[in-house]
Design a protein around this motif. Sequence first.
Motif, short mmCIF file in Angstrom:
data_model
loop_
_atom_site.label_atom_id
_atom_site.label_comp_id
_atom_site.label_asym_id
_atom_site.label_seq_id
_atom_site.Cartn_x
_atom_site.Cartn_y
_atom_site.Cartn_z
N GLY A 141 51.79 117.33 40.09
CA GLY A 141 51.81 118.11 38.85
C GLY A 141 50.91 117.65 37.87
O GLY A 141 50.14 118.27 37.31
N ALA A 142 50.79 116.05 37.67
CA ALA A 142 49.84 115.64 36.69
C ALA A 142 48.39 115.87 37.13
O ALA A 142 47.66 116.13 35.94
CB ALA A 142 50.05 114.03 36.86
N LEU A 143 48.00 115.79 38.38
CA LEU A 143 46.45 116.16 38.47
C LEU A 143 46.31 117.51 38.21
O LEU A 143 45.13 117.87 37.61
CB LEU A 143 46.39 115.74 40.14
N ASP A 212 51.39 127.74 34.55
CA ASP A 212 52.26 126.40 34.51
C ASP A 212 52.40 126.16 36.04
O ASP A 212 53.52 125.68 36.69
CB ASP A 212 53.82 126.96 34.10
N VAL A 213 51.20 125.89 36.35
CA VAL A 213 51.08 125.26 37.86
C VAL A 213 51.45 123.95 37.86
O VAL A 213 51.90 123.29 38.82
CB VAL A 213 49.82 125.45 38.51
N ALA A 214 51.44 123.11 36.65
CA ALA A 214 52.01 121.75 36.51
C ALA A 214 53.29 121.61 36.90
O ALA A 214 53.64 120.55 37.34
CB ALA A 214 51.40 121.14 35.21
N GLU A 215 54.14 122.69 36.67
CA GLU A 215 55.49 122.42 37.18
C GLU A 215 56.03 123.62 38.02
O GLU A 215 57.10 124.05 37.77
CB GLU A 215 56.41 122.61 35.74
N ILE A 220 55.90 122.66 43.95
CA ILE A 220 56.06 121.48 43.76
C ILE A 220 57.17 120.85 42.72
O ILE A 220 57.22 119.96 42.00
CB ILE A 220 54.68 120.75 43.02
N VAL A 221 58.16 121.61 43.15
CA VAL A 221 59.44 121.20 42.68
C VAL A 221 59.43 121.45 41.18
O VAL A 221 59.85 122.61 40.53
CB VAL A 221 60.14 119.98 43.08
N ALA A 222 59.27 120.60 40.33
CA ALA A 222 59.26 120.65 38.96
C ALA A 222 58.09 119.86 38.29
O ALA A 222 58.05 119.73 37.17
CB ALA A 222 60.37 119.93 38.04
N GLY A 223 56.93 119.52 39.31
CA GLY A 223 55.65 118.92 38.52
C GLY A 223 56.15 117.44 38.30
O GLY A 223 56.80 116.68 38.73
#
Lengths: 340, 209
Positions: A141-143, A212-215, A220-223
């Motif tokens: 998520g961070a990346l 909102d792909v980061a989360e 990826i569950v909740a990023g």
Amino acid sequence: MTELWLVAAIIVKIIVVVVGLLLSVAYLTFFERKIIGYMQMRIGPNRVGPFGLGQPIADVVKLLLKEIIVPTASNRFLFIIAPMISLATALAGWAVIPFGKEAVLANINAGVLYSLSLSSLGVYGVLIAGWASNSKYALFGALRATAQSISYEIAMGFALVGVMMAAGSLNFQTIIQAQNGGIWHWYWLPLFPLFIVYWISGVAETNRAPFDVAEGETEIVAGFHVEYSGTAFALFFLAEYASMILISALISIMFLGGWLSPFQGIPLLESMFAGVPGVVWLFGKIAIFIFFYLWVRATFPRYRYDQIMRLGWKILIPVTLVWIVVISFAIQLKLAPWFV
Amino acid sequence: MTVLQIIFYLFSSLAVFSALMVVISSNPVRGALFLVLTFFCMAGLWMLLHAEFLALTLVLVYVGAVMTLFLFVVMMLSVTRLNLREGFVRYLPISVLIVLSVTGLAIMVVGPQRFGLIQMPLPPATPADFSNTASLGLLLYTHYAFPFEIAAIVLLTAIVAAITLTHRQYPKKHKSQRVSQQIAVSPKDRMRLVNMPSEPKINSTRKGQ
């Protein structure tokens, strides 16, 4: 002694802005659920208090009472400090926002740059949270968030370059005054492509749907905040909504004339609404963009990651580059009524 | 001590401390984060010098873009308790030599005999409405126009070179997405609608009716 009074006055102003902002965030979450509910033919929250208006307060109490779990293998200090960084940058951006002709906390010369650099700092909260959690999904998520915000910051910065060129200043009050003269003088019209680009990259910068792909829950569950709970999670939540309102405020200031009245130059309406304070117009404009945020979230599915990158680099940035050239010609030719 | 001095010493001591931590922290991610802190403190110091454009650009470019990319890469490294202290004694003499020579060079070049108060007097006090951005722009586009343009061309060349290096042609068997084809796709290419007669009514064995 006068210095002390000055500091006290500044602190009171900060408290007014922050408390107002936190209340708006609380009720923004409520209206988000209501509006999306109605858009999906549901009613939304309606159990707590009249019309469900007590729902945000119940949510806050729930989040405050929950336990904060720090993963054993995490980097403890960074894990705790990451949500603070997120919230601090989201709140600090409000320091330069002018609410009226005189009502501004810090009327600094390089206000646009200040808000741009603070919004670029915001990604550190996400980045540090993802790494410090020591979890695969959090790191993914961070990346994703980092790559996305770097790409869209460029488009955002170029869109702002257009505004700076048109107004000839980095100061928010000067930018607003340069749009004086009614709804057709505001910059949304001459800078229309930049307005759209700024709007899209603003949504991407705040990690909201459809960016909102980061989360992304389905992937990826909740990023980045998958390991966070209780108050620590609440801080991320607050930061996200505070920066949503901030981006809406920035758009209203730079493209819709900030606290200027929309009825300027219209004979009858102008005198009718002359007594309305500018802050009301500003809040009205912010509310429109907040509604767009929710509308977009209810309408569009999440972007695929490579398509996000394509949109940012191959469509938005070229559009801004072309339009900057167009504006420089318009300024050189003193195109009426905007660039006289 | 005035408020300005307190702020100055706060930022400068934090900058020195975090710069030291960049070098001695064993974890590369921590090192990179301390570098971010150093940049941030330097931006604070520049702000005290009324150089608000430079300070904010430092935060925007170095902290907001360069260091995030840097962290992006560093985070991917898996640092499993390497023997980081290995060879400490072996390399100690040469490292002491390098540190001393670099410090000596720094003192010689930016020491008090070249950058003292006599050679570099205090700049005249700026008026309240002084705009650092405007004066910087005037200087860049008039006095330093040629160096500025040359720097821009060098950067452009670097961009072109970097893109050419990553954008090489792969062999035929390499699978990649053709975005234009993806966009040109229509529902007809992917989906087939089949008209089926509705099934005859079954009412004998189904339960719960």
